[in-house]
Design an enzyme around this catalytic site. Sequence first.
Site, PDB file in Angstrom:
ATOM      1  N   ASP A  93     -17.795   4.702  13.764  1.00 61.65           N
ATOM      2  CA  ASP A  93     -16.287   4.956  12.969  1.00 61.65           C
ATOM      3  C   ASP A  93     -15.793   3.420  13.106  1.00 61.65           C
ATOM      4  OD1 ASP A  93     -14.210   5.305  12.101  1.00 61.65           O
ATOM      5  OD2 ASP A  93     -13.206   6.941  12.929  1.00 61.65           O
TER       6      ASP A  93
ATOM      7  N   LYS B 297      -5.313  11.224   1.032  1.00 60.75           N
ATOM      8  CA  LYS B 297      -5.542   9.690   1.868  1.00 60.75           C
ATOM      9  C   LYS B 297      -6.855   9.602   0.812  1.00 60.75           C
ATOM     10  CE  LYS B 297      -7.798   7.038   6.075  1.00 60.75           C
ATOM     11  NZ  LYS B 297      -8.104   7.354   7.320  1.00 60.75           N
TER      12      LYS B 297
ATOM     13  N   VAL C 265      -5.547   0.151   2.677  1.00 69.80           N
ATOM     14  CA  VAL C 265      -6.154  -0.973   2.514  1.00 69.80           C
ATOM     15  C   VAL C 265      -6.439  -1.276   1.722  1.00 69.80           C
ATOM     16  CG1 VAL C 265      -5.611  -3.337   4.313  1.00 69.80           C
ATOM     17  CG2 VAL C 265      -4.831  -1.289   4.912  1.00 69.80           C
TER      18      VAL C 265
ATOM     19  N   SER D 140     -13.759   1.380  10.148  1.00 70.26           N
ATOM     20  CA  SER D 140     -13.047   1.152   8.824  1.00 70.26           C
ATOM     21  C   SER D 140     -13.532   0.459   7.593  1.00 70.26           C
ATOM     22  CB  SER D 140     -11.366   1.035   9.225  1.00 70.26           C
ATOM     23  OG  SER D 140     -10.448   1.007   7.337  1.00 70.26           O
ATOM     24  N   ALA D 141     -13.546   1.437   6.685  1.00 66.18           N
ATOM     25  CA  ALA D 141     -14.306   1.030   5.226  1.00 66.18           C
ATOM     26  C   ALA D 141     -13.172  -1.015   4.691  1.00 66.18           C
ATOM     27  CB  ALA D 141     -13.526   1.587   3.653  1.00 66.18           C
ATOM     28  N   ASP D 142     -12.062  -0.610   5.440  1.00 66.73           N
ATOM     29  CA  ASP D 142     -11.259  -1.914   5.056  1.00 66.73           C
ATOM     30  C   ASP D 142     -12.155  -3.542   5.765  1.00 66.73           C
ATOM     31  OD1 ASP D 142      -8.998   0.165   5.090  1.00 66.73           O
ATOM     32  OD2 ASP D 142      -8.051  -0.482   6.796  1.00 66.73           O
TER      33      ASP D 142
ATOM     34  N   GLU E  65       0.769  -1.069   0.118  1.00 71.04           N
ATOM     35  CA  GLU E  65       0.058  -0.216  -0.041  1.00 71.04           C
ATOM     36  C   GLU E  65       1.297   1.383   0.205  1.00 71.04           C
ATOM     37  OE1 GLU E  65      -1.362   2.104   3.418  1.00 71.04           O
ATOM     38  OE2 GLU E  65      -1.554   0.198   4.769  1.00 71.04           O
TER      39      GLU E  65
ATOM     40  N   LYS F 227      -4.008  -1.698  15.768  1.00 71.22           N
ATOM     41  CA  LYS F 227      -3.582  -1.300  16.796  1.00 71.22           C
ATOM     42  C   LYS F 227      -4.556  -0.448  17.777  1.00 71.22           C
ATOM     43  CE  LYS F 227       0.083   1.863  14.940  1.00 71.22           C
ATOM     44  NZ  LYS F 227      -0.462   1.771  13.751  1.00 71.22           N
TER      45      LYS F 227
HETATM   46  N1  PSU Z   1      -3.180   1.485  10.786  1.00 69.53           N
HETATM   47  C1  PSU Z   1      -2.366   1.351  10.644  1.00 69.53           C
HETATM   48  N2  PSU Z   1      -1.287   2.051  10.383  1.00 69.53           N
HETATM   49  C2  PSU Z   1      -1.734   2.303   9.069  1.00 69.53           C
HETATM   50  C3  PSU Z   1      -3.091   2.628   8.614  1.00 69.53           C
HETATM   51  C4  PSU Z   1      -3.891   2.239   9.455  1.00 69.53           C
HETATM   52  O1  PSU Z   1      -1.689   0.719  11.740  1.00 69.53           O
HETATM   53  O2  PSU Z   1      -1.519   3.154   8.455  1.00 69.53           O
HETATM   54  C5  PSU Z   1      -3.924   3.449   8.149  1.00 69.53           C
HETATM   55  C6  PSU Z   1      -4.209   2.197   6.626  1.00 69.53           C
HETATM   56  O3  PSU Z   1      -3.718   2.549   5.361  1.00 69.53           O
HETATM   57  C7  PSU Z   1      -5.600   1.864   6.849  1.00 69.53           C
HETATM   58  C8  PSU Z   1      -5.613   3.727   7.329  1.00 69.53           C
HETATM   59  O4  PSU Z   1      -6.248   1.601   5.847  1.00 69.53           O
HETATM   60  O5  PSU Z   1      -4.838   3.724   7.644  1.00 69.53           O
HETATM   61  C9  PSU Z   1      -7.280   3.201   7.724  1.00 69.53           C
HETATM   62  O6  PSU Z   1      -8.654   4.251   7.774  1.00 69.53           O
HETATM   63  P1  PSU Z   1      -9.767   4.994   8.222  1.00 69.53           P
HETATM   64  O7  PSU Z   1      -9.405   4.450   9.946  1.00 69.53           O
HETATM   65  O8  PSU Z   1      -9.377   5.799   7.856  1.00 69.53           O
HETATM   66  O9  PSU Z   1     -10.067   3.653   7.093  1.00 69.53           O
HETATM   67 MN    MN Z   2     -13.318   6.082  10.027  1.00 69.84          MN
END
Ligand code: PSU
Ligand code: MN
Length: 303
Positions: free
Chosen positions: A139, A87, A107, A141-143, A26, A160
Amino acid sequence: MLEKYLEYSAEVLEAKKAGKAIVALESTIISHGMPYPQNVETAKEVEDIIRQGGAIPATIAILDGKIKIGISDEELEFLATSNDIEKASRRDLPYLIATKKNGATTVAATMICAELAGIEVFVTGGIGGVHREAETTMDISADLQELAKTNVAVVCAGAKSILDIGLTMEYLETNGVPVVGYETDKLPAFYTRSSEFDVNFRVDDATTAADLIRTKWELGLNGGVVIANPIPEEHALEEAFITNVIETALKEAKENNIAGKNVTPFLLGKVKELTEGTSLTANIALVKHNAVVGAGIAVKLQK
Ligand code: PSU
Ligand code: MN
């Protein structure tokens, strides 16, 4: 039709033709995850580790509206230094591509692009998840949704504890995403080798991991697999220390009313600031270790 959106590096194109194992990487970690020049150095080292492991690295990013599958040194330098890189998660891809902008893929977005390019394994640091207090903020994540539906295996060091790891595990269970511990029974929490949660299954070698992944997809069970690989012992941070740092970061995010796509970068930035470099060293070490494991799995999957 799709091909007009994709642009392969020569190395990746050659690997595809030769039927070699390819590992996706990524770019959010490059543009938003690490400072310069460590971001460039780490990205290059990770690519080399994958080559040494018998696979070809494909760093994924959006540049001038093209989905790059594999990038040049100049493009890496640009991603690592420019302030003009959005991002990019699933939601952001159509806009960035249609308007020919630049984006560092999360991700979720990297999984989407990897699947479009026929790449089955993706190596990263940590995945997004269900945030603490998501029951009111919503909230998530879309992951996680991507893991639910897109056929890419994601090698990471767990999640984390800026997140609610228990709720993240529940979400993945609901969506049928196996969380597989690589040589571990405990779910790693990025900076630490374990958390209070067990993984769903443990595997101790790349062949077993590859067999599980292949079996899932051959059965038509769409979606990803999380391969959770703990940070090497000598680079793990002390749990009480990192818990304290994360609590402070969460408090500051709340005080500053941080929301939407800014939440995760804000929290990660605070953690970085409060740990003065020890977290960066840990981050670099775990990504490299994930590259070793990911290359091994990709090679077995290709057989
Ligand atoms: N968690 C980490 N390091 C990162 C990310 C998440 O420990 O760099 C990044 C990754 O790219 C992950 C994104 O896909 O943050 C998730 O963001 P969000 O929670 O806004 O979906
Ligand atoms: Mn989010």
